[in-house]
Design an enzyme around this catalytic site. Structure first.
Site, PDB file in Angstrom:
ATOM      1  N   HIS A  35       0.874  -1.178   0.000  1.00 37.16           N
ATOM      2  CA  HIS A  35       0.000   0.000   0.000  1.00 37.16           C
ATOM      3  C   HIS A  35       0.905   1.220   0.000  1.00 37.16           C
ATOM      4  O   HIS A  35       1.604   1.478   0.970  1.00 37.16           O
ATOM      5  CB  HIS A  35      -0.898  -0.040   1.247  1.00 37.16           C
ATOM      6  CG  HIS A  35      -1.724   1.202   1.437  1.00 37.16           C
ATOM      7  ND1 HIS A  35      -3.096   1.171   1.502  1.00 37.16           N
ATOM      8  CD2 HIS A  35      -1.373   2.500   1.589  1.00 37.16           C
ATOM      9  CE1 HIS A  35      -3.551   2.409   1.674  1.00 37.16           C
ATOM     10  NE2 HIS A  35      -2.524   3.230   1.745  1.00 37.16           N
ATOM     11  N   GLU A  83      -4.622   6.688  -2.697  1.00 36.94           N
ATOM     12  CA  GLU A  83      -4.081   5.392  -2.281  1.00 36.94           C
ATOM     13  C   GLU A  83      -3.885   4.501  -3.508  1.00 36.94           C
ATOM     14  O   GLU A  83      -4.810   4.313  -4.298  1.00 36.94           O
ATOM     15  CB  GLU A  83      -5.035   4.705  -1.286  1.00 36.94           C
ATOM     16  CG  GLU A  83      -5.159   5.453   0.037  1.00 36.94           C
ATOM     17  CD  GLU A  83      -5.903   4.653   1.109  1.00 36.94           C
ATOM     18  OE1 GLU A  83      -5.679   4.940   2.298  1.00 36.94           O
ATOM     19  OE2 GLU A  83      -6.692   3.750   0.779  1.00 36.94           O
ATOM     20  N   ARG A 103      -9.392  14.091   2.773  1.00 36.11           N
ATOM     21  CA  ARG A 103      -9.240  14.687   4.113  1.00 36.11           C
ATOM     22  C   ARG A 103      -7.773  14.602   4.506  1.00 36.11           C
ATOM     23  O   ARG A 103      -6.965  14.016   3.787  1.00 36.11           O
ATOM     24  CB  ARG A 103     -10.069  13.895   5.120  1.00 36.11           C
ATOM     25  CG  ARG A 103      -9.683  12.410   5.072  1.00 36.11           C
ATOM     26  CD  ARG A 103     -10.369  11.580   6.123  1.00 36.11           C
ATOM     27  NE  ARG A 103     -10.362  10.165   5.791  1.00 36.11           N
ATOM     28  CZ  ARG A 103      -9.400   9.309   6.057  1.00 36.11           C
ATOM     29  NH1 ARG A 103      -8.306   9.711   6.691  1.00 36.11           N
ATOM     30  NH2 ARG A 103      -9.485   8.046   5.709  1.00 36.11           N
TER      31      ARG A 103
HETATM   32  P1  ADP Z   1      -6.204   6.769   7.395  1.00 36.63           P
HETATM   33  O1  ADP Z   1      -6.680   6.233   6.065  1.00 36.63           O
HETATM   34  O2  ADP Z   1      -6.285   8.259   7.553  1.00 36.63           O
HETATM   35  O3  ADP Z   1      -4.911   6.210   7.832  1.00 36.63           O
HETATM   36  P2  ADP Z   1      -7.647   4.761   8.699  1.00 36.63           P
HETATM   37  O4  ADP Z   1      -7.568   4.015   7.415  1.00 36.63           O
HETATM   38  O5  ADP Z   1      -6.967   4.225   9.885  1.00 36.63           O
HETATM   39  O6  ADP Z   1      -7.218   6.285   8.459  1.00 36.63           O
HETATM   40  O7  ADP Z   1      -9.143   4.980   9.075  1.00 36.63           O
HETATM   41  C1  ADP Z   1     -10.038   5.414   8.104  1.00 36.63           C
HETATM   42  C2  ADP Z   1     -11.058   6.274   8.786  1.00 36.63           C
HETATM   43  O8  ADP Z   1     -11.700   5.569   9.846  1.00 36.63           O
HETATM   44  C3  ADP Z   1     -10.455   7.513   9.388  1.00 36.63           C
HETATM   45  O9  ADP Z   1     -11.276   8.584   8.991  1.00 36.63           O
HETATM   46  C4  ADP Z   1     -10.492   7.306  10.886  1.00 36.63           C
HETATM   47  O10 ADP Z   1     -10.852   8.453  11.582  1.00 36.63           O
HETATM   48  C5  ADP Z   1     -11.588   6.301  11.061  1.00 36.63           C
HETATM   49  N1  ADP Z   1     -11.220   5.372  12.127  1.00 36.63           N
HETATM   50  C6  ADP Z   1     -10.022   4.774  12.307  1.00 36.63           C
HETATM   51  N2  ADP Z   1     -10.052   3.940  13.365  1.00 36.63           N
HETATM   52  C7  ADP Z   1     -11.306   4.009  13.881  1.00 36.63           C
HETATM   53  C8  ADP Z   1     -11.983   3.365  14.975  1.00 36.63           C
HETATM   54  N3  ADP Z   1     -11.369   2.473  15.748  1.00 36.63           N
HETATM   55  N4  ADP Z   1     -13.280   3.660  15.206  1.00 36.63           N
HETATM   56  C9  ADP Z   1     -13.921   4.558  14.402  1.00 36.63           C
HETATM   57  N5  ADP Z   1     -13.331   5.172  13.356  1.00 36.63           N
HETATM   58  C10 ADP Z   1     -12.057   4.920  13.088  1.00 36.63           C
HETATM   59  P1  ADP Z   2     -10.831   0.936   2.522  1.00 36.31           P
HETATM   60  O1  ADP Z   2     -11.802   1.950   1.992  1.00 36.31           O
HETATM   61  O2  ADP Z   2     -11.492  -0.055   3.401  1.00 36.31           O
HETATM   62  O3  ADP Z   2      -9.595   1.591   3.069  1.00 36.31           O
HETATM   63  P2  ADP Z   2      -9.176   0.150   0.240  1.00 36.31           P
HETATM   64  O4  ADP Z   2      -9.684  -0.018  -1.154  1.00 36.31           O
HETATM   65  O5  ADP Z   2      -8.382   1.365   0.522  1.00 36.31           O
HETATM   66  O6  ADP Z   2     -10.423   0.062   1.231  1.00 36.31           O
HETATM   67  O7  ADP Z   2      -8.339  -1.147   0.630  1.00 36.31           O
HETATM   68  C1  ADP Z   2      -7.880  -1.363   1.942  1.00 36.31           C
HETATM   69  C2  ADP Z   2      -6.683  -2.302   1.948  1.00 36.31           C
HETATM   70  O8  ADP Z   2      -7.000  -3.560   1.324  1.00 36.31           O
HETATM   71  C3  ADP Z   2      -5.475  -1.809   1.192  1.00 36.31           C
HETATM   72  O9  ADP Z   2      -4.675  -0.960   1.988  1.00 36.31           O
HETATM   73  C4  ADP Z   2      -4.770  -3.104   0.819  1.00 36.31           C
HETATM   74  O10 ADP Z   2      -4.037  -3.596   1.931  1.00 36.31           O
HETATM   75  C5  ADP Z   2      -5.902  -4.073   0.574  1.00 36.31           C
HETATM   76  N1  ADP Z   2      -6.271  -4.132  -0.873  1.00 36.31           N
HETATM   77  C6  ADP Z   2      -7.151  -3.336  -1.508  1.00 36.31           C
HETATM   78  N2  ADP Z   2      -7.270  -3.637  -2.814  1.00 36.31           N
HETATM   79  C7  ADP Z   2      -6.447  -4.673  -3.049  1.00 36.31           C
HETATM   80  C8  ADP Z   2      -6.127  -5.471  -4.203  1.00 36.31           C
HETATM   81  N3  ADP Z   2      -6.705  -5.255  -5.387  1.00 36.31           N
HETATM   82  N4  ADP Z   2      -5.225  -6.463  -4.065  1.00 36.31           N
HETATM   83  C9  ADP Z   2      -4.655  -6.710  -2.863  1.00 36.31           C
HETATM   84  N5  ADP Z   2      -4.914  -6.019  -1.739  1.00 36.31           N
HETATM   85  C10 ADP Z   2      -5.800  -5.005  -1.805  1.00 36.31           C
HETATM   86 MG    MG Z   3      -8.167   2.795   2.055  1.00 33.65          MG
END
Ligand code: ADP
Ligand code: ADP
Ligand code: MG
Length: 642
Positions: free
Chosen positions: A208, A274, A296
């Site tokens: 990632h 991402e 954000r």
């Molecule tokens: P980022 O993508 O900024 O690193 P995360 O992927 O950890 O953040 O979380 C995605 C979103 O979910 C963020 O907006 C964060 O505020 C929210 N979030 C993260 N952890 C929690 C939690 N334990 N409970 C509720 N919301 C959360």
């Molecule tokens: P979210 O909105 O829950 O953050 P993302 O699409 O950003 O969803 O995916 C979250 C995580 O899932 C990524 O950080 C990666 O680790 C894994 N992931 C997402 N898409 C793929 C893919 N096509 N192949 C392998 N891993 C993936």
């Molecule tokens: Mg994501």
């Protein structure tokens, strides 16, 4: 520039925003729930407005009350932080309708990126590489299965409205597709009220890597990349910048793609693109694909600040107040390497279960940037994200920054709740991670060794026994041996040991069937002749030993023991407010220690609740679908014969 802004958030990110405001001479208004009356962000702000009850829906999600608070206090703009209302376009519309400024992108830009399928289609048109797959409207299961076969297994089913790793299923075999689809759809429907999915090629050995962008509504620049491959169940644990193995050439190609993505939607403010990257054969200019955009400020933004010297919150305020982009692309450079570790109140051996508690002792290290929303004595409540702090280090090279992170974590002290501190320390010592060989599967593959190498051994517990005996207190230590019995039993909640004082600065502790010789001089401790980097701390809930492997011992409270004898381990309670997803036992059933009793959904995740001991289920007190409060009894085992 604004003279006063309101921060529609809590915890570390609210404090982080206030820090920049103070430096810039901008006055701040905090908002808070009943649970946060005495919180750090409230104390730091110039003014604070009460919103309502502790549940987010009664407080931090009440857009109308927040806008009202801004108007009443004369704030000109609202900073949303992350989470809560930060990616809610209707809130942005309401803020603007009230004549206030939303510090972030337009509602239109948020909507464009809100659903993953539409975002992918948009990015394809803008010439940004997207993960191969199907993101069309046809949701017929047979059609989707056919698409999956065309894409080629393994595939990933994703909820188009997804977030936080929910509604996602990896499928390796066509025969499992139908079941995985049904369960992803139902999870998505539950969590997001939208069951639509897309299908993606599952990238093997995925990394990632995300790019920080910043726009003024027309043009955008990129502030390089962060590697967030250290994840557990799709949630980030340790992040770093720049990404290991990144070359200038690939960085330019990814940066340009990210800028195209941001400019395609007229992006304004801080955002993150991402990408999923195929790490199987090193990084390649044609081996990265758009996953989603977070519209954000991101949790891990400090690592970018560390390597660029930019204060992203300052930039957010400047651009929101109408100033042009503070820098051109050619002004931005990478200086050194940075890491961020997310320190959480969570029970790692119990499956990373979120924990709560009053932080009876809290000490952060020098030499690291600490972002926190709590102070010693504050409580990690069950209502919100159980984050305690982000520990950020920076150094001229990756190796130095990582050693700095390890040292900072070893020097961090938290008591009053279990934490993932030792797990994070074990991660900083992981051989592959040290070499920069990261992928999103690393933690999962090595989970057992990461957990066991962070489990305290009896030598560390022996030091805690010294603390319980009152020998760790420097003032008491000198003369203590004069009036302390030479040999005595020391008991705590959950165990006991025999302590023999051998002389000034020397004792022997017998516990767990073994014996440890302890010597001390000032604050230096030797266990079995090895010098240890441990600190023994006495606080109002017991004794803790810190320094790599943490041990907490709570003195025996006869009253507490009675309570636990009266069903402490017989009763499984809900550790936090949440939704009972499923119950796996029925009355009369024999269970073994560690067996799964029920699954609770809370704080974005599902948590297995397991049996604390062997026994027979006496009563099942909850059923799937129940909404339960923290402490609600769920499963009772029959009492054991004394
Ligand atoms: P980022 O993508 O900024 O690193 P995360 O992927 O950890 O953040 O979380 C995605 C979103 O979910 C963020 O907006 C964060 O505020 C929210 N979030 C993260 N952890 C929690 C939690 N334990 N409970 C509720 N919301 C959360
Ligand atoms: P979210 O909105 O829950 O953050 P993302 O699409 O950003 O969803 O995916 C979250 C995580 O899932 C990524 O950080 C990666 O680790 C894994 N992931 C997402 N898409 C793929 C893919 N096509 N192949 C392998 N891993 C993936
Ligand atoms: Mg994501």
């Amino acid at each position: 520039m604004f003279s006063k802004i309101l921060i529609a958030n809590r915890g570390e990110i609210a404090c982080r925003v206030i820090d920049s405001c103070r430096r810039m001479g901008v006055a701040t208004v905090a908002v808070y729930s009943d649970a946060d009356r005495g919180a750090r962000h409230v104390a730091m702000a110039d003014q604070a407005v009460h919103l309502g009850g502790p549940a987010p829906s009664d407080s931090y999600l009440r857009g109308d009350a927040i806008i009202e608070a801004a108007k009443k206090t004369g704030a000109q703009a609202i900073h949303p932080g992350y989470g809560f209302l930060s990616e809610n376009p209707d809130f942005v519309d309401a803020v603007e309708a009230a004549g206030l400024v939303f510090i972030g992108p337009s509602a239109k830009a948020i909507r464009a990126m809100g659903l993953k399928d539409a975002a992918k289609a948009l990015m394809e048109d803008a010439g940004v590489p997207v993960v191969p797959g199907y993101h069309g409207a046809n949701q017929d299961p047979a059609y989707l299965a056919d698409q999956a076969s065309r894409i080629g297994y393994p595939v990933l089913i994703k909820a188009v409205a997804g977030g936080g790793g929910k509604g996602m299923r990896r499928v390796d075999d066509p025969k499992d597709f139908a079941d995985a689809l049904a369960s992803a759809q139902s999870e998505a429907k539950n969590a997001f009220g939208n069951e639509a999915v897309l299908i993606e090629k599952y990238v093997l050995q995925p990394r990632h890597i995300e790019v920080q962008v910043f726009g003024d509504g027309h043009r955008a620049v990129y502030l390089f990349e962060r590697d967030c491959s250290l994840q557990r169940r799709h949630q980030k644990v340790i992040e770093e910048a720049p990404a290991p193995g990144m070359t200038d050439e690939i960085r330019k190609v990814m940066g340009a793609a990210a800028v195209r993505a941001a400019e395609a939607i007229g992006y304004k403010g801080a955002g993150t693109i991402e990408f999923i990257v195929d790490g199987a054969n090193g990084l390649r200019a044609d081996g990265f694909w758009f996953m989603e955009m977070n519209t954000r400020l991101q949790v891990e933004h400090p690592v970018t600040e560390a390597i660029t010297g930019v204060d992203l919150v300052e930039w957010q305020l400047r651009v929101a107040s109408g100033e042009p982009l503070p820098a051109r692309q050619e002004d931005l450079h990478i200086n050194g390497h940075a890491f961020e570790a997310r320190l959480y109140a969570e029970d790692v051996p119990a499956g990373f279960l979120p924990a709560t508690g009053r932080l009876s002792h809290l000490k952060f290290p020098d030499g690291a940037r600490i972002e926190t929303g709590v102070r010693q004595g504050d409580t990690i409540s069950p209502w919100y994200d159980p984050m305690i702090a982000k520990v950020v280090t920076h150094g001229p090279t990756r190796a130095i920054a990582l050693r700095g992170l390890e040292a900072a974590l070893v020097d961090t002290e938290v008591a009053g709740s279990v934490t993932n501190l030792d797990f994070l320390i074990a991660l900083t010592r992981h051989e592959g991670f040290r070499k920069g060989e990261v992928d999103t599967g690393l933690i999962g593959r090595d989970l057992d060794s990461l957990i066991s190498s962070s489990e305290a051994e009896s030598a560390t517990r022996a030091l805690a026994v010294i603390g319980l005996a009152g020998l760790a207190n420097p003032e008491a230590r000198g003369g203590a041996t004069l009036w302390q019995p030479l040999r005595r039993a020391i008991a705590w909640d959950g165990g006991e040991a025999v302590l023999e004082v051998l002389g000034p600065g020397a004792a022997r502790v017998t516990l767990d069937g073994g014996t440890h010789d302890i010597r001390w001089q000032g604050d230096r401790w030797w266990v079995d002749d090895a010098l240890r980097r441990n600190r023994i701390v006495t606080h109002d809930t017991g004794v803790s030993v810190f320094g790599g492997r943490t041990v907490h011992l709570t003195p025996l409270d006869p009253l507490a023991r009675d309570i636990s004898a009266a069903g402490g381990d017989a009763l499984t309670r809900s550790p936090m407010p949440g939704l009972v997803k499923s119950v796996h036992v029925e009355a009369g059933q024999q269970v073994k220690i560690g067996d799964r009793l029920a699954v609770l959904e809370a704080m974005k995740m599902e948590h297995s609740l397991t049996a604390a001991r062997d026994g027979v289920v006496a009563e099942v007190l909850a059923k799937a679908g129940d909404q339960v409060e923290a402490g609600a009894p769920l499963i009772r085992l029959e009492e054991e014969e004394a």
